[in-house]
Write a protein that holds these residues in place. Sequence first.
Motif, short mmCIF file in Angstrom:
data_model
loop_
_atom_site.label_atom_id
_atom_site.label_comp_id
_atom_site.label_asym_id
_atom_site.label_seq_id
_atom_site.Cartn_x
_atom_site.Cartn_y
_atom_site.Cartn_z
N UNK A 251 7.60 33.10 18.84
CA UNK A 251 8.58 33.22 19.91
C UNK A 251 9.91 32.57 19.50
N UNK A 252 11.01 33.31 19.73
CA UNK A 252 12.38 32.85 19.43
C UNK A 252 12.54 32.42 17.97
N UNK A 253 11.76 33.01 17.08
CA UNK A 253 11.92 32.74 15.66
C UNK A 253 11.19 31.51 15.16
N UNK A 254 10.62 30.71 16.06
CA UNK A 254 9.86 29.54 15.60
C UNK A 254 8.57 30.00 14.94
N UNK A 255 8.04 29.24 14.00
CA UNK A 255 6.79 29.65 13.35
C UNK A 255 5.62 29.65 14.33
N UNK A 256 4.63 30.47 14.06
CA UNK A 256 3.47 30.58 14.95
C UNK A 256 2.68 29.28 15.01
N UNK A 257 2.83 28.43 13.98
CA UNK A 257 2.07 27.17 13.95
C UNK A 257 2.86 26.00 14.56
N UNK A 258 3.93 26.28 15.30
CA UNK A 258 4.72 25.21 15.91
C UNK A 258 3.85 24.28 16.77
N UNK A 259 3.01 24.87 17.63
CA UNK A 259 2.19 24.07 18.54
C UNK A 259 1.22 23.17 17.79
N UNK A 260 0.60 23.69 16.73
CA UNK A 260 -0.37 22.87 16.00
C UNK A 260 0.32 21.73 15.25
N UNK A 261 1.53 21.97 14.74
CA UNK A 261 2.26 20.90 14.05
C UNK A 261 2.65 19.79 15.04
N UNK A 262 3.09 20.20 16.23
CA UNK A 262 3.41 19.20 17.25
C UNK A 262 2.17 18.41 17.65
N UNK A 263 1.05 19.12 17.80
CA UNK A 263 -0.20 18.44 18.17
C UNK A 263 -0.63 17.46 17.09
N UNK A 264 -0.43 17.83 15.82
CA UNK A 264 -0.78 16.93 14.72
C UNK A 264 0.01 15.63 14.80
N UNK B 217 0.85 -1.18 0.00
CA UNK B 217 0.00 0.00 0.00
C UNK B 217 0.89 1.24 0.00
N UNK B 218 0.33 2.35 -0.46
CA UNK B 218 1.01 3.65 -0.31
C UNK B 218 0.09 4.56 0.47
N UNK B 219 0.71 5.40 1.32
CA UNK B 219 -0.12 6.28 2.14
C UNK B 219 0.58 7.62 2.30
N UNK B 220 -0.15 8.75 2.12
CA UNK B 220 0.45 10.09 2.31
C UNK B 220 0.86 10.29 3.76
N UNK B 221 2.09 10.75 3.98
CA UNK B 221 2.62 10.81 5.34
C UNK B 221 1.94 11.86 6.21
N UNK B 222 1.39 12.89 5.58
CA UNK B 222 0.79 13.98 6.36
C UNK B 222 -0.67 13.73 6.70
N UNK B 223 -1.19 12.59 6.30
CA UNK B 223 -2.59 12.26 6.58
C UNK B 223 -2.65 11.07 7.53
N UNK B 224 -3.32 11.23 8.65
CA UNK B 224 -3.43 10.13 9.62
C UNK B 224 -4.24 8.99 9.02
#
Length: 592
Positions: free
Chosen positions: A354-367, A192-199
């Motif tokens: 904060x400290x140059x990290x993107x504003x969406x850092x938290x949401x990417x980690x949560x994903x 099978x193949x599966x897109x890595x960004x999709x759960x």
Amino acid sequence: MSSHSQGEIIKVSGPLVVAGGMRDAELFDVVRVSDKNLIGEIIEMHGDQASIQVYEETAGLGPGEKVVSESAPLSVELAPGLIGGMFDGIQRPLQRMVEISGNNITRGISVTSLDRSQTWSYVPVKDVGETVETGDIIGYVQETSLIRHHIMVPHGVAGSLESNNAGDYTVEDVVASVKLADGTTRELTMMQKWPVRRARPYKTKIMPDRPLITGQRSIDTFFPVARGGTATIPGPFGSGKTVVQHQLAKWAEADIVVYIGCGERGNEMTDVLLEFPELIDPKSGESLMKRTILIANTSDMPVAAREASIYTGITIAEYFRDMGYSVSIMADSTSRWAEALREMSGRLEEMPGEEGYPAYLGSRLANFYERAGAVSCLGQDERLGVLTAIGAVSPPGGDLSDPVAQATLRIVKVFWGLDSSLAYKRHFPAINWLNSYSLYSDSVDAWKVKNISPDFKTLRVGAMRLLQDEAELEEIVRLVGQDALSASDRLKLEAARVIREDYLLQDSFDEIDTYTSINKQYRMLSAMMAYYDQCSRAVEQNLPLRELISLPVRDKLARMKLVLEDEIDQYAEQVQTEISRQIQEIHRQGVH
């Protein structure tokens, strides 16, 4: 590749390439850049201009070179051949790349993730004519002596099984066919193949309530992680994050381990490669690599591929979870992954957080972390799959106010805070018992009370109270000295020292002490708390503290960690009997 999705480079900025003429391409499409065929992924679209994250070195690229979209998202290949493999951040097999190009891997090298020539012995488990749906297991391959690789009906396929043939096949050969509801036939291969960004989908998520037994006493007893839970190990350089993760990979109660070396030093992954094949799985007696998958994207490999590596790893982990296995994924470290995000965000000229990290850092980690869990898998047979995610965080100087550490702590439910002062004292694991926590403690305690002993929670709470009291008493000792303490307080200090040195301290290189079963943990803690409780009663009866502290049974308490598992029950009973007998002897001498 289709010609209508071909464009050309406008600008090159490190791992970021901007290409024009890409109107027909889509966000997250995989692209090939220049005649060197460098692999990349579209991460932003503005009109016909695409911003591309290139997963290889971009030196030498310039405006005007072609960019061709493959019209498909970044995906992983899921089939027999994964177990025991070592891949880079985008699932290219490192061993085969070395065989093709040598130790200095050539840019643009094209190699399939899984070997197309190797044959596997396929055994069907469903009969022709049976109705099947997405997630149903139709056969299996014995991939290693430890892992039976189940072949599942891929996503979006349901109908009547028209053929299902036993035999030796490659991952691309047709092994079965399904007649769909519209009358057409869908041929199935083992891949099978599966897109890595999709759960990957599942039926329902189940509340984790059973501990993931790791064999590490400080974790299992005081700060447990549930099967299907999430945990983080933050700590400064040299505090033992990688060693703890290696221990968890070796001993945690998981069928399969996916270990992601994300931006860490190459020598750490080399240690894993050299050590894991020689390690023996305690449950089976086989090599640990027979149930391990390694994703290596070290600090000297392209920074952009770090960003993809954790998605590659967790997608592979979800695939084995869907078979009904318990899978543990170790990400070491998410700080290096976040640095890749920060670099790409800066190249895209996004507004920094904060400290140059993107504003969406938290949401990417949560994903990432939300893809863990205990789930009811797709299919008709009601399988339960478990995926436990454990990530290391490397904040500069161990500063927990670091944005990556703070974002992670808001998401995960277990915090194993490593302390450099404990590490420098050679206290392993260097988990600080005063600031670590587990939000699974209550549900896991219920399991321990039911399956181990009714007084397990009482013992744990009592031992933790002693450790907390010790910290408070040490402040008093620094000010006025130990002689100012009462006998009961000095006994608390001694009992806490027993727990620290003889229970929490564990030798990862000792073949007995490196792993402690949950039953042995209970027996050890029960004996140590019995020592404290009986001595406390003796102090209340005015027996001399000096003699209680120097009881000969103290040596037996210290040796408990080195007692074999099948001897611990008898040994623990002897120790508790000795505690009572020796205290009674002191009492008789005092009366006499």
